[in-house]
Design an enzyme around this catalytic site. Structure first.
Site, PDB file in Angstrom:
ATOM      1  N   GLY A   1       0.839  -1.195   0.000  1.00  0.00           N
ATOM      2  CA  GLY A   1       0.000   0.000   0.000  1.00  0.00           C
ATOM      3  C   GLY A   1       0.866   1.233   0.000  1.00  0.00           C
TER       4      GLY A   1
ATOM      5  N   GLN B   1       3.372   9.914   1.420  1.00  0.00           N
ATOM      6  CA  GLN B   1       4.644   9.237   1.113  1.00  0.00           C
ATOM      7  C   GLN B   1       5.222   9.658  -0.232  1.00  0.00           C
ATOM      8  OE1 GLN B   1       3.055   5.137   2.145  1.00  0.00           O
ATOM      9  NE2 GLN B   1       5.173   4.967   2.824  1.00  0.00           N
TER      10      GLN B   1
ATOM     11  N   CYS C   1       7.580  -0.581   6.178  1.00  0.00           N
ATOM     12  CA  CYS C   1       7.017   0.627   5.571  1.00  0.00           C
ATOM     13  C   CYS C   1       7.977   1.076   4.479  1.00  0.00           C
ATOM     14  CB  CYS C   1       6.889   1.715   6.640  1.00  0.00           C
ATOM     15  SG  CYS C   1       6.310   3.295   5.984  1.00  0.00           S
ATOM     16  N   LEU C   2       7.429   1.458   3.336  1.00  0.00           N
ATOM     17  CA  LEU C   2       8.289   1.883   2.220  1.00  0.00           C
ATOM     18  C   LEU C   2       9.096   3.132   2.560  1.00  0.00           C
ATOM     19  CD1 LEU C   2       5.861   1.244  -0.771  1.00  0.00           C
ATOM     20  CD2 LEU C   2       7.816  -0.150  -0.050  1.00  0.00           C
TER      21      LEU C   2
ATOM     22  N   HIS D   1      -2.265   0.616   8.668  1.00  0.00           N
ATOM     23  CA  HIS D   1      -0.977   1.224   8.323  1.00  0.00           C
ATOM     24  C   HIS D   1      -1.183   2.484   7.472  1.00  0.00           C
ATOM     25  CE1 HIS D   1       3.437   1.037   7.616  1.00  0.00           C
ATOM     26  NE2 HIS D   1       3.091   1.706   6.521  1.00  0.00           N
ATOM     27  N   GLU D   2      -2.038   2.381   6.457  1.00  0.00           N
ATOM     28  CA  GLU D   2      -2.250   3.542   5.572  1.00  0.00           C
ATOM     29  C   GLU D   2      -3.019   4.656   6.289  1.00  0.00           C
ATOM     30  OE1 GLU D   2      -0.293   3.524   3.218  1.00  0.00           O
ATOM     31  OE2 GLU D   2       0.055   1.365   3.192  1.00  0.00           O
TER      32      GLU D   2
ATOM     33  N   HIS E   1      -0.664   6.633   8.278  1.00  0.00           N
ATOM     34  CA  HIS E   1       0.049   7.622   7.451  1.00  0.00           C
ATOM     35  C   HIS E   1      -0.788   8.886   7.277  1.00  0.00           C
ATOM     36  CE1 HIS E   1       3.818   5.959   6.051  1.00  0.00           C
ATOM     37  NE2 HIS E   1       3.258   4.820   5.725  1.00  0.00           N
TER      38      HIS E   1
HETATM   39 ZN    ZN Z   1       4.153   3.028   5.404  1.00  0.00          ZN
END
Ligand code: ZN
Length: 174
Positions: free
Chosen positions: A46, A51, A93-94, A135-136, A139
């Site tokens: 995701g 981000q 997490c990216l 998670h999203e 963010h």
């Molecule tokens: Zn993340």
């Protein structure tokens, strides 16, 4: 579709407030396509708008990472209606490339959001998809995985962040 660059922890845009979306249509649809494309390329499950430096209440989830169109979720102005149970999960997490930590997430939840056309939808999700939604949505509230960690666990994680930066493993935030 454009692959956008993903911001790395330390960039203030990851923790800035994200405004609700009130304009729907082709521009938003193109942005959502970019988020999917960027997430698949990373690869990740995701991606949230902040981000890629866009501080709006928009995120995409695809736990199939491009394999199954039915797995795609577009979350615009999302909220969690209720959540239930708890599970300790491994999470990355990216914006923290290569780092993972364990944290506690609900097992099941109901999410309500709009799609890129402004249509409202609601769904009850569990396990990995519930984790991805949490998670999203984190963010979109400016909350990152490190914010869930306390005490020694947080110190160890931050030390790994510092090491990744020092070794040049992480790209520099623009
Ligand atoms: Zn993340």
């Amino acid at each position: 579709m454009t692959v956008r660059s993903i911001l790395i922890y330390g960039d203030p845009r990851l923790q800035a407030p994200n405004s609700p979306v009130d304009e729907f249509g082709s521009e938003l649809e193109e942005f959502v396509d970019d988020l999917f494309e960027t997430g698949w390329r990373a690869p990740g499950l995701g991606l949230a708008a902040p981000q890629v430096g866009v501080n709006l209440q928009v995120a995409t989830i695809d736990v199939s990472v491009g394999k199954d169109p039915a797995a795609r979720r577009v979350l615009v102005n999302p909220t969690i209606v209720w959540s239930d149970g708890s599970a300790t999960v491994e999470e990355g997490c990216l914006s923290f490339p290569g780092l993972y930590t364990s944290l506690v997430r609900p097992r099941r939840l109901r999410v309500r959001a709009q799609d890129a056309a402004g249509e409202w939808w609601e769904e009850t999700v569990s396990d990995l998809l519930a984790q991805a939604v949490c998670h999203e949505l984190d963010h979109l509230a400016g909350t990152l995985i490190v914010d869930h960690l306390r005490g020694l666990k947080r110190q160890v994680f931050l030390r790994r962040v510092a090491r990744a930066r020092k070794l040049g493993v992480w790209p520099r935030s623009s």
